[in-house]
Design a protein around this motif. Structure first.
Motif: not given
Lengths: 478, 478
Positions: A129, B157, B44, B1, A119, A134, A64-68, B37-41, A137, B48
């Motif tokens: 879990d 972003l 994000y 979870m 994270l 993750y 799964q893509n994320v952004y940190l 912040i972190v963009f989680k799946p 890019w 995309e």
């Protein structure tokens, strides 16, 4: 548009050839901070194709893509000692905002292990879990002293994957699986053959337990590390306290991996496939796969209409560009060549009469007359042939220039001879250091296919000469 | 979870509702530097989809993607005075690398006008090289004092487009065309209606000649600036000496534009469509469009096989997720709801018997029994209906809550009443400042549809009261 300039032949000066190719191929401009570059459409387009296609491989693996965040507070970075020691000299450090001093220094990420660790620490409760897989890019900054476009720049683009697993076995398996995925991707999309292997302790990633790599051979015989996958074990999870409840309801630290490829791949493409006319784009990641060139179109409206239709028709399936400018045929052909477009289709008045078009392959420079029925199908076949030919050429070169040696004199001679040298080697840090100083060669990896050699040999290092079943690939490297 | 927690009702505390929705929707985590912040799946993934679809609009306009450096040397940034004045207090500044002080300070880009100017300066010779139409997807840093996930964070972003043209007319046309493209994109993909207009001189971009905006209305009546397009005229080209030879062979400075949308759009989605159960994803950019929920599957193998097949079948056309965990039906439904998945398909043993499945719409919570033939086609229709419904709801709200006033007392009352207020206004900076201090409202734009009003009115500002044909939208804003 500036006039096309000449490219230094690679036989004469490979470094100069590379710089000329990068510049003339309309790939980059230099950024205002030394060692940074602008990715122009012709290079960023390759990166977009890499992203698109690698994302498809990733999706199959459940990634799964994320952004940190870009920003790492000093305290967080300092938690893993090997890691900070490895990266500290290259860390770009924010100390001020506007005219105000910050209370705590903030680093620009050179890689994101500590951010992902932070994270994960707050995301995981139980084995249910896990795994977490993750990828992001992102851009990273490493303040390198000597820089070279794509190969080593102060900012570069990459993907970095980070995973957490409930067992060491699963994490190790993932680490190795990813390096195979990279090798497959380089083969299938970039037409680049690689040697898969494990890094020596000296060359592994700062903070990792083990590092796997794919190493490619450039046309000057030097190695380019093209992708890495690290098994981090519990090195970060223990420092960052990333715990989970296992199936027996006991607390344990997660097992982690990280892995990445970067815009270095653009350098790999240039130096694997390029020739003295410039870059040759592998068709499956070429931003433009086909140039349609109108020849003498200003004198012939029929040609213009034909080309516009051909462009539209081909655009349904391929990435196509139409050159209907008033430049001469020679200029148009050179312009397409120097930008590495895999195929150009030249259409002049006579072609219309003969119901055919001329396809020119960038890799072989071969001119192929094809009739104008089923152009799409014929072009697709040619693009696949180009991919296969580029790969075959590169593979032949890699095989012919990888040699086995069992003594240091021959080792030195073969390194001087620009070869990849496979040698028995005990992997002592001090031996690697000395060999590097004496020959310029570094260990690239313990190759996978030599995992279980039939016989032991004496270590190549003259102060050692112990029997070993370890085989290591050495080469001068980028 | 973790267990699902409760979301504060928006009627009770809108700000708290927003924070809860962001947190419970599995959208973000907080970064280690305050305000990042972190963009989680789940968030994000929206970005995309925005990238993919906006890139298609961009390609139609001949826009080429590039990537420029993150780093700006101090000297370069200081060339355009209004620009530096606008951004200076928020500039993250690198002064050190490792333990070494840098000779010149380096800023992290808060936007890239000066970097593009520096690139264009060396890329253009004649009018034949124009227009240049570049865009980049990138991260930027602005050190805001108060932050809020998606809406205002220290790193965000965005895409930023930058163009050069040979005439003012062409550049102005491009600027306006892009704001229409954004409005169309927000309508067609995010189901968000907007008011298109021009910013007042006080609110325009630092360094621009004029700024156009699309303004959306959030569920609390506040405005969110959702995209901007700037006509830069020759402001940067004169400072950075970006010249070209025009058709008469004379040197002239290029005319420029810049334009962007950012991850603020994720905040816009939440506050336009969300309800007290959480975010509602607009179907065309939802990372997961359909959740397939196995109900009581552990007791029924037939359900499991059926769901796996349904998942595979739907995945050919949609972004689908299969929940075959051992959680109860209630948990699975809540989990899908709180993450805003537009449709969930519930399959239990009885459904298999009846040859039907139950589709639950996230927007209306309606349960629809559909027979299990042509599920793909039926689901596609429902997804389009959800998009249309979300848009219609939002448009109705925008229309009903936009009011015209012609005096300041009514103005104050309507602003207090959470309305978008259209008022005659002379656009003096000082008047804007005073109105903001007194009411909390800022000018959002001079709306396009009031461009040529039928009659003049007196300016709303009590110290002015001159007749004017300018109409301005005021609102409290994010």
């Amino acid at each position: 548009m500036k006039e096309l300039e000449k490219i230094t032949p690679m036989e004469q000066d490979f470094a100069k050839w590379y710089t000329d190719v990068v510049k003339q191929g309309n790939l980059i401009a230099y950024g205002p901070v030394k060692g940074t570059i602008v990715f122009k459409p012709n290079s960023y387009g390759i990166w977009e194709q890499i992203q698109k296609n690698l994302n498809e491989y990733f999706a199959e693996k459940g990634i799964q893509n994320v952004y940190l965040p870009l920003l790492i507070p000093e305290k967080l970075f300092n938690k893993e000692k090997d890691h900070i020691a490895g990266f500290n000299p290259e860390l770009a450090t924010i100390t001020k905002v506007g005219d105000k001093e910050l209370d705590e220094k903030v680093f620009i990420r050179p890689t994101s292990e500590v951010l992902f660790a932070d994270l994960f620490k707050n995301s995981i409760e139980s084995y249910k879990d896990l795994p977490i897989i993750y990828n992001q890019w992102a851009n990273v900054v490493r303040w390198e002293k000597t820089t070279n476009p794509f190969l080593r720049s102060r900012e570069f683009l990459w993907q970095e994957g980070h995973t957490c697993h409930s067992s060491a076995i699963e994490a190790r398996k993932f680490t190795k699986g990813m390096i195979s995925t990279y090798a497959k991707f380089l083969k299938n999309y970039l037409a680049i053959p690689t040697i898969i292997g494990k890094k020596t302790p000296k060359e592994k990633f700062a903070g990792a337990c083990s590092t796997y790599t794919v190493e490619a051979m450039m046309k000057d015989g030097r190695a380019l590390q093209s992708g890495t996958s690290h098994y981090l074990a519990q090195n970060f999870s223990k420092q960052f306290d990333i715990q989970f409840k296992n199936e027996n309801n006991n607390l344990d630290y997660v097992y982690q991996t990280s892995w990445g490829v970067s815009t270095r791949l653009l350098g790999a493409i240039i130096m694997t496939h390029g020739d003295n006319r410039g870059i040759i784009m592998p068709p499956r990641v070429a931003p433009i796969q086909i140039d349609v060139l109108e020849l003498f179109a200003n004198k012939n409206k029929e040609v213009h209409v034909y080309c516009e239709n051909l462009y539209k028709e081909l655009s349904r399936k391929f990435r196509v560009r139409l050159d209907s400018s008033d430049k001469g045929p020679g200029f148009k052909a050179s312009n397409s060549e120097i930008q590495g477009v895999p195929i150009r289709i030249e259409v002049g008045p006579r072609d219309i009469e003969n119901k055919s078009v001329t396809v020119v392959r960038r890799d072989t420079l071969e001119k192929i007359k094809i009739n104008n029925e089923n152009i799409k199908e014929q072009v697709e076949i040619i693009l696949n042939e180009i991919h296969d030919n580029l790969y075959a050429q590169a593979e032949k070169r890699l095989n012919e220039n990888t040699v086995f040696v069992d003594n240091y004199d021959e080792f030195k001679a073969q390194i001087k001879n620009h070869k990849f040298v496979v040698a028995p080697f005990c992997c002592l840090d001090s031996a690697e250091e000395k060999i590097k100083n004496e020959t310029g060669a570094t260990t690239r990896c313990l190759p996978k296919k030599f995992d279980k050699p039939l016989e032991k040999h004496k270590c190549i290092f003259e102060d050692c000469r112990k029997e070993t079943n370890r085989y290591v690939v050495f080469a001068r490297a980028y």
